[in-house]
Design a protein around this motif. Structure first.
Motif, PDB file in Angstrom:
ATOM      1  N   ALA A 235     -38.940 -66.720  -3.385  1.00  0.00           N
ATOM      2  CA  ALA A 235     -37.510 -65.778  -3.409  1.00  0.00           C
ATOM      3  C   ALA A 235     -37.870 -64.818  -4.637  1.00  0.00           C
ATOM      4  O   ALA A 235     -37.693 -63.480  -4.378  1.00  0.00           O
ATOM      5  CB  ALA A 235     -36.469 -66.475  -3.286  1.00  0.00           C
TER       6      ALA A 235
ATOM      7  N   VAL B 203     -31.955 -58.155   8.549  1.00  0.00           N
ATOM      8  CA  VAL B 203     -32.340 -59.499   8.414  1.00  0.00           C
ATOM      9  C   VAL B 203     -32.162 -60.025   9.887  1.00  0.00           C
ATOM     10  O   VAL B 203     -31.151 -60.041  10.477  1.00  0.00           O
ATOM     11  CB  VAL B 203     -31.671 -60.260   7.651  1.00  0.00           C
ATOM     12  CG1 VAL B 203     -32.105 -61.676   7.318  1.00  0.00           C
ATOM     13  CG2 VAL B 203     -31.460 -59.560   6.204  1.00  0.00           C
ATOM     14  N   LEU B 221     -27.506 -63.235   3.522  1.00  0.00           N
ATOM     15  CA  LEU B 221     -28.361 -62.840   2.929  1.00  0.00           C
ATOM     16  C   LEU B 221     -28.489 -61.258   3.066  1.00  0.00           C
ATOM     17  O   LEU B 221     -28.484 -60.303   2.375  1.00  0.00           O
ATOM     18  CB  LEU B 221     -29.905 -62.909   3.466  1.00  0.00           C
ATOM     19  CG  LEU B 221     -31.061 -62.321   2.873  1.00  0.00           C
ATOM     20  CD1 LEU B 221     -31.275 -62.533   1.472  1.00  0.00           C
ATOM     21  CD2 LEU B 221     -32.454 -62.963   3.558  1.00  0.00           C
ATOM     22  N   VAL B 308     -34.325 -68.798   2.605  1.00  0.00           N
ATOM     23  CA  VAL B 308     -33.460 -67.754   2.852  1.00  0.00           C
ATOM     24  C   VAL B 308     -32.083 -68.022   1.704  1.00  0.00           C
ATOM     25  O   VAL B 308     -31.665 -66.866   1.136  1.00  0.00           O
ATOM     26  CB  VAL B 308     -32.924 -67.861   4.262  1.00  0.00           C
ATOM     27  CG1 VAL B 308     -31.724 -66.809   4.445  1.00  0.00           C
ATOM     28  CG2 VAL B 308     -33.913 -67.357   5.067  1.00  0.00           C
ATOM     29  N   LEU B 311     -33.325 -66.732  -1.529  1.00  0.00           N
ATOM     30  CA  LEU B 311     -33.209 -65.333  -1.546  1.00  0.00           C
ATOM     31  C   LEU B 311     -32.034 -64.650  -1.599  1.00  0.00           C
ATOM     32  O   LEU B 311     -31.721 -63.664  -2.484  1.00  0.00           O
ATOM     33  CB  LEU B 311     -33.905 -64.686  -0.183  1.00  0.00           C
ATOM     34  CG  LEU B 311     -35.319 -64.433   0.003  1.00  0.00           C
ATOM     35  CD1 LEU B 311     -35.673 -64.052   1.315  1.00  0.00           C
ATOM     36  CD2 LEU B 311     -35.866 -63.292  -1.082  1.00  0.00           C
ATOM     37  N   THR B 312     -30.883 -65.237  -1.064  1.00  0.00           N
ATOM     38  CA  THR B 312     -29.653 -64.698  -0.944  1.00  0.00           C
ATOM     39  C   THR B 312     -29.223 -64.973  -2.522  1.00  0.00           C
ATOM     40  O   THR B 312     -28.598 -63.961  -2.989  1.00  0.00           O
ATOM     41  CB  THR B 312     -28.621 -65.724  -0.179  1.00  0.00           C
ATOM     42  OG1 THR B 312     -29.474 -65.639   1.120  1.00  0.00           O
ATOM     43  CG2 THR B 312     -27.347 -65.026  -0.053  1.00  0.00           C
TER      44      THR B 312
END
Lengths: 249, 320
Positions: A235, B203, B221, B308, B311-312
């Motif tokens: 990430a 997304v 996200l 995910v 990433l958020t």
């Protein structure tokens, strides 16, 4: 009530497109041909109106001999008659709309249904062009249709919202997914369709308004990069690359 | 003259129309032609902004009968304006409205038409356009054979190019009402709903999302990145309650965002057709052999349910 459903024969959605040797048309060699998926919703809507409002349904396709397959299928599903308007594929929506308008003119159709787009030229324009050429109302990308005496009410998909529009019949309506759930042909229908004839007429020549100069495959994308590490590391690496390398954040 | 049909919303020109204006200005300069921005409606609040994007003339067709959109009424107004100004090219954005009215106006003018173009040039006074066909599986170059030419430009493809011009205002008569079909009501799908065709960041989730409820992860996200959520056909067809309006692909929407993040999407040809025009593609998938990786600018082989949320978190930290 008389309904016309215009059907287009297109490559199956799973088809890989190959360019023919002339560099400007589709190599149809390995292509599996189907009824354009949005046209299936149009045909289904016509068949439902036939069942509920005693409509007579005519299926029409502008194309070559192989388009008889989709017309045969329309007959198997329940269309009353089918007509092939023989014409070479030009990739010009105005030429197709003019050919369809010449066919429909004066035949007293109350409703003309077709898909909101075909898979090919992807112009999504034959419906509105046909409506204009016939001087009738249009409703495009329709997910709900109601008919009343000489009028229609339709819900159409907008960019982010839906619109309800009302207009007068006759009208051209282009179907969107959600309008209905298309049926499958049963054996009885398939057998019955074999006995029906597909009428053939020759299209009057129409001068092309646009011509395809070249057809090419899209440029291939450069090899991508795989990111390593655990989820958190991936990430972090991704956001860094999106910000500093791709500059999209 | 090149004429651009402009759409307004809340007293401003819509971004896809500004993109069309920007591109038309370049074309007009190259061809030594004037550029007109056309506004049709009950009012044309916001029309003056067109001068900032290169309009020499702002053409207004205003009438109460045009307050509600009608395909035939607007097509008539547009065709009238093309004739009145002697325009040889009419451009509009390939929005829901543009795709509804531009082909009808083209038929009215006996003009060649090309939808959703991604490239635009002029050769001997005639448009030469590039456009995705077979849902983006191929690119066609199309030449116009008619004196008047009509095309719609795909949103998010042409960049905005501010360029101040005189923007002289001119008013033309309206068609006069009695239209065949008129919009009676707009059904809003909730505040802040953005069309995925216009989104810069998408997304998207596929079958690997396992359940519609898990799309909440993608929404978080998307929110952190200022984007919207889309879905593959597999996810929409799975019966998770996702609307077709979210679907990206050959039988859904074709999108061209700056950033496309494909989560749990294998990359079936049908889906790729709808998103291969994205500028940067990120693929997150457990299967290293998934075809989506062949397309991806950046690939993450991993469990999206772990990646995910990370990433958020990272995107939120970056935004601060």
């Amino acid at each position: 009530m008389k309904i016309l459903v215009a059907l287009k024969q297109v490559p199956d959605t799973e088809t890989k497109i190959k360019v023919a040797a002339d560099g400007r048309s589709l190599d149809g060699g390995d292509v599996k041909w189907i009824t354009s998926p949005y046209d299936e919703y149009a045909l289904e809507e016509a068949l439902r109106l036939k069942e509920t409002a005693a409509a007579e349904v005519t299926a029409v396709s502008v194309g070559g001999d192989k388009a008889k397959d989709i017309l045969r299928n329309a007959l198997a599903l329940g269309a009353d008659q089918a007509v092939l308007v023989k014409s070479a594929e030009t990739g010009d929506p105005l030429a197709v709309a003019r050919t369809l308008a010449a066919f429909a003119e004066g035949k007293g159709f109350d409703l003309i249904l077709l898909g909101n787009k075909g898979f090919g030229g992807d112009n999504a324009s034959v419906g509105p062009m046909l409506a204009e050429l016939l001087g009738v109302a249009q409703a495009n990308v329709v997910t709900k249709l109601e008919l009343a005496e000489g009028r229609f009410k339709a819900e159409r998909e907008g960019d982010a919202d839906s619109e309800v529009l009302e207009g007068s019949l006759p009208a051209v309506v282009t179907a969107q997914r959600g309008l209905n759930e298309p049926r499958y042909a049963n054996l009885k229908g398939i057998m019955a369709a074999k006995k029906k004839t597909i009428e053939e007429v020759d299209a009057a020549p129409v001068a092309p308004a646009v011509t395809t100069v070249t057809l090419a495959l899209p440029p291939s994308r450069p090899e991508g990069r795989k990111l390593e590490g655990d989820a958190a590391a991936q990430a972090a690496a991704l956001l860094g690359l999106l910000r500093d390398e791709a500059k999209v954040l | 003259m090149i004429l651009v049909f402009c759409e307004t919303k809340d007293g401003k020109i819509r971004k896809p129309s500004l993109e069309a204006l920007s591109e038309a200005r370049k074309l007009a300069d190259a061809a030594g032609k004037g550029l007109g921005a056309l506004f049709v409606g009950a009012t044309s609040a916001g029309a003056e902004e067109a001068a900032q994007y290169g309009a020499d003339v702002i053409v207004k067709i205003e009438d109460p009968s045009l307050a509600a959109y009608s395909s035939d009424g607007y097509a008539q107004a547009i065709a009238d304006a093309v004739k009145a100004k002697g325009a040889t090219a009419l451009l509009a954005a390939a929005t829901s409205c543009g795709r509804d009215v531009a082909p009808r106006a083209a038929a009215r003018l006996g003009a060649g038409y090309a939808s959703d173009i991604t490239g635009l040039a002029m050769e001997e006074g005639r448009l030469l356009v590039t456009r995705p066909v077979y849902a983006g599986k191929a690119l066609a170059t199309t030449r116009f054979e008619t004196p008047v030419q009509v095309a719609t430009t795909r949103p998010n493809v042409f960049s905005l190019a501010p360029c101040a011009k005189a923007g002289t205002v001119e008013t033309l008569p309206a068609p006069g009402g009695g239209f065949l079909a008129v919009v009676k009501e707009i059904l809003t799908k909730g505040a802040g709903h953005v069309d995925i065709a216009e989104a810069d960041v998408i997304v998207a989730g596929g079958r690997g999302m396992k359940d519609g409820a898990n799309f909440k992860l993608l929404e978080e996200l998307a929110e952190a990145l200022g984007g919207v959520v889309g879905a593959s056909r597999a996810a929409v067809d799975a019966g998770w309650g996702l609307p077709h309006s979210m679907q990206i692909g050959q039988t859904g929407k074709v999108v061209s965002p700056t950033l496309y993040i494909a989560c749990g999407i294998s990359g079936a040809i049908q889906h790729v057709a709808g998103m291969s025009g994205s500028k940067v593609i990120v693929a997150i998938n457990k299967d290293p052999e998934a075809p989506i990786f062949k397309l991806a600018t950046y690939g993450i082989v991993g469990d999206l349910f772990e990646v995910v949320p990370e990433l958020t978190k990272a995107a939120r930290a970056l935004a601060k």
